[in-house]
Design an enzyme around this catalytic site. Structure first.
Site, PDB file in Angstrom:
ATOM      1  N   TYR A 147       0.858  -1.185   0.000  1.00 48.03           N
ATOM      2  CA  TYR A 147       0.000   0.000   0.000  1.00 48.03           C
ATOM      3  C   TYR A 147       0.890   1.228   0.000  1.00 48.03           C
ATOM      4  O   TYR A 147       1.846   1.304   0.777  1.00 48.03           O
ATOM      5  CB  TYR A 147      -0.905   0.003   1.237  1.00 48.03           C
ATOM      6  CG  TYR A 147      -1.817   1.206   1.332  1.00 48.03           C
ATOM      7  CD1 TYR A 147      -2.852   1.401   0.422  1.00 48.03           C
ATOM      8  CD2 TYR A 147      -1.650   2.159   2.343  1.00 48.03           C
ATOM      9  CE1 TYR A 147      -3.691   2.504   0.518  1.00 48.03           C
ATOM     10  CE2 TYR A 147      -2.493   3.247   2.446  1.00 48.03           C
ATOM     11  CZ  TYR A 147      -3.515   3.424   1.528  1.00 48.03           C
ATOM     12  OH  TYR A 147      -4.343   4.524   1.634  1.00 48.03           O
ATOM     13  N   ASP A 233       9.325   2.812  -0.395  1.00 45.74           N
ATOM     14  CA  ASP A 233       8.301   3.482   0.413  1.00 45.74           C
ATOM     15  C   ASP A 233       8.546   3.076   1.862  1.00 45.74           C
ATOM     16  O   ASP A 233       8.194   1.970   2.274  1.00 45.74           O
ATOM     17  CB  ASP A 233       6.910   3.057  -0.060  1.00 45.74           C
ATOM     18  CG  ASP A 233       5.805   3.704   0.774  1.00 45.74           C
ATOM     19  OD1 ASP A 233       6.110   4.258   1.849  1.00 45.74           O
ATOM     20  OD2 ASP A 233       4.640   3.634   0.341  1.00 45.74           O
ATOM     21  N   LYS A 261       4.615   9.246   8.552  1.00 42.28           N
ATOM     22  CA  LYS A 261       4.403   8.734   9.907  1.00 42.28           C
ATOM     23  C   LYS A 261       5.423   9.253  10.922  1.00 42.28           C
ATOM     24  O   LYS A 261       5.265  10.366  11.417  1.00 42.28           O
ATOM     25  CB  LYS A 261       4.334   7.207   9.883  1.00 42.28           C
ATOM     26  CG  LYS A 261       3.172   6.729   8.963  1.00 42.28           C
ATOM     27  CD  LYS A 261       2.679   5.347   9.292  1.00 42.28           C
ATOM     28  CE  LYS A 261       1.772   4.774   8.226  1.00 42.28           C
ATOM     29  NZ  LYS A 261       0.364   4.802   8.505  1.00 42.28           N
TER      30      LYS A 261
HETATM   31  C1  LIG Z   1       3.805   2.160   3.216  1.00 40.67           C
HETATM   32  C2  LIG Z   1       2.804   3.272   3.168  1.00 40.67           C
HETATM   33  N1  LIG Z   1       2.892   4.184   2.200  1.00 40.67           N
HETATM   34  C3  LIG Z   1       2.037   5.207   2.108  1.00 40.67           C
HETATM   35  C4  LIG Z   1       1.009   5.353   3.011  1.00 40.67           C
HETATM   36  C5  LIG Z   1       0.058   6.498   2.882  1.00 40.67           C
HETATM   37  O1  LIG Z   1       0.284   7.429   3.893  1.00 40.67           O
HETATM   38  P1  LIG Z   1      -0.876   8.439   4.322  1.00 40.67           P
HETATM   39  O2  LIG Z   1      -1.920   7.618   5.006  1.00 40.67           O
HETATM   40  O3  LIG Z   1      -0.178   9.409   5.216  1.00 40.67           O
HETATM   41  O4  LIG Z   1      -1.386   9.083   3.074  1.00 40.67           O
HETATM   42  C6  LIG Z   1       0.865   4.430   4.035  1.00 40.67           C
HETATM   43  C7  LIG Z   1      -0.228   4.567   5.013  1.00 40.67           C
HETATM   44  O5  LIG Z   1      -0.447   3.757   5.865  1.00 40.67           O
HETATM   45  C8  LIG Z   1       1.789   3.363   4.122  1.00 40.67           C
HETATM   46  O6  LIG Z   1       1.688   2.435   5.083  1.00 40.67           O
END
Ligand SMILES: Cc1ncc(COP(=O)(O)O)c(C=O)c1O
Length: 419
Positions: A147, A233, A261
């Site tokens: 994700y 990511d 985060k």
């Molecule tokens: C690995 C990863 N990338 C991107 C995101 C997206 O971040 P946001 O919820 O701040 O848009 C998340 C959200 O949980 C994530 O776990």
């Protein structure tokens, strides 16, 4: 106007359902996949969450990861309060933005320059735009069960909330956007002319699944052979599994990194960062446009800096030990109760898969006994332990948790597994 009487979670949910789609502002919070109504939170204190009904829980979710220092850490609150008193947003440069960028560069091996944004989704979307601009190619490879936020083209076979709701891809994504995404199983090396190979180096949105031996190196090599950029990511793993994230731990340096985060310490900050020659393509240094009214917001940078300051070598050693103790205890509690689980953990991340077999990829994760997980999660809530309300998410141990919270959790787990 607020109401004078305090409403219960049930009353608030009923009201919320009239006003917010599904009663929530982000899907997994609704707790539907564990077959119950959501809990409305009154406050957080260190490792604890207190709901509006007066129940107190040991919180292993920590707002899905940002709160590695725990709820309302005094130093984070002091930093945010001081920042707020000096003005909440300027839309003009501040010193703290430069300091946070410097801290990211100091920690994260791939980061030579940084652009701050407000969410992980925004960071993913922007990193992809930059990768496409830099390579002149359109297609991106991503992994099933990963994700990267709700970026249109990345919702195919996505983990987290989509996995939880059993949504293979979202309507509203154009055929052209979907066609530019190639989805491969975790553990397979993507082929073809790609703008980028995008991965969570430690996937944590199908539950936590660690990379096979040598896999991240193989991705690095394939990207180099084919002229694709490698993008990690590290919204979850960044500054969590090590000071510089999974790339530091695995000694594999991507071209671009996506962060979120922890670097916002519980306020909205995220970033994309990477090689100087790539980052200098971003406007106004270069021609790739990306902007944000609240980017580098003073409250968020203050919270991020205060949080990162707490994360020294000793902090990672403590997080590592704590997570190991919790993981071992959960394995033992499940074994004693005869419940087949596979507990995957690394520093400050953990998932209890209700599975007889280890989980290596999204297919394995989807084959887990999600009903079993749901029953476990409900039983833990009843015993004052707050877990992610989905099999496809990770637990987030924090600096606020100690041995007593682990022991309380294991006591509840012994009963929950037995029931
Ligand atoms: C690995 C990863 N990338 C991107 C995101 C997206 O971040 P946001 O919820 O701040 O848009 C998340 C959200 O949980 C994530 O776990």
């Amino acid at each position: 106007m607020g109401s004078a009487v305090h409403l219960s979670s049930a009353e608030l949910y009923e009201r919320a359902l009239e006003l917010l789609p599904g009663g929530v502002n982000s899907p997994v919070r609704a707790m539907r996949s564990i077959g119950r109504d959501p809990i409305f939170v009154a406050r957080g204190e260190g490792p604890d969450l207190v709901d509006v009904d007066g129940n107190r829980y040991v919180d292993w979710m920590m707002s899905w990861g940002p709160l590695i220092a725990g709820h309302a850490h005094p130093e984070v609150i002091a930093a945010v309060t001081a920042a707020a008193a000096a003005g909440t947003s300027f839309g003009a440069p501040t010193e703290a933005e430069v300091d946070l960028a410097a801290e990211v560069v100091r920690r994260v091996p791939s980061a030579e320059m940084v652009r701050l944004v407000s969410s992980g989704t925004e960071a993913s979307m922007s990193a992809l735009r930059l990768a496409r601009a830099a390579t002149g190619r359109d297609r991106i490879a991503k992994f099933a069960g990963a994700y990267h936020g709700h970026v249109d083209g990345l919702l195919a076979d996505a983990g987290s909330g989509l996995a939880t709701q059993g949504i293979p891809a979202s309507p509203g994504v154009t055929a052209a956007q979907a066609a530019d995404t190639v989805v491969v199983p975790w553990g397979a090396v993507p082929d073809g002319e790609l703008a980028a190979i995008l991965c969570e180096p430690y996937p944590a949105n199908m539950g936590l699944v660690l990379p096979p031996e040598g896999f991240l190196v193989a991705l690095r090599e394939r990207a180099d052979e084919t002229g694709a950029l490698l993008i990690f990511d590290e919204v979850i793993s960044g500054c969590r599994v090590a000071p510089g994230g999974a790339q530091e731990r695995e000694a594999v340096t991507p071209d671009l990194s996506i962060l979120g985060k922890v670097i916002g310490g519980g306020l909205p900050a995220a970033a994309y960062a990477g090689r100087r020659d790539l980052m200098e393509r971003v406007a106004p240094a270069g021609d790739v446009y990306q902007a944000g009214t609240l980017s580098g917001n003073p409250l968020a940078t203050a919270a991020g800096l205060a949080t990162l300051k707490l994360l020294d070598e000793g902090a990672y050693a403590r997080l590592d030990r704590l997570t190991e103790t919790l993981a071992d205890g959960l394995r033992e509690a499940a074994a004693d109760a005869g419940v087949p689980v596979h507990v995957c953990h690394t520093t400050a991340l953990l998932t209890v898969f209700f599975s007889e077999e280890p989980v290596y990829d999204y297919e394995d994760a989807k084959a887990c006994d999600t009903e079993g997980y749901a029953a476990f999660c409900r039983a833990m809530l009843d015993r004052g332990v707050y877990l992610p309300p989905s099999q496809f998410e990770a637990w987030f141990p924090s600096l606020a948790h100690g041995d007593a919270h682990v022991e309380r959790t294991l006591e509840a787990a012994r009963e929950a597994f037995a029931s």
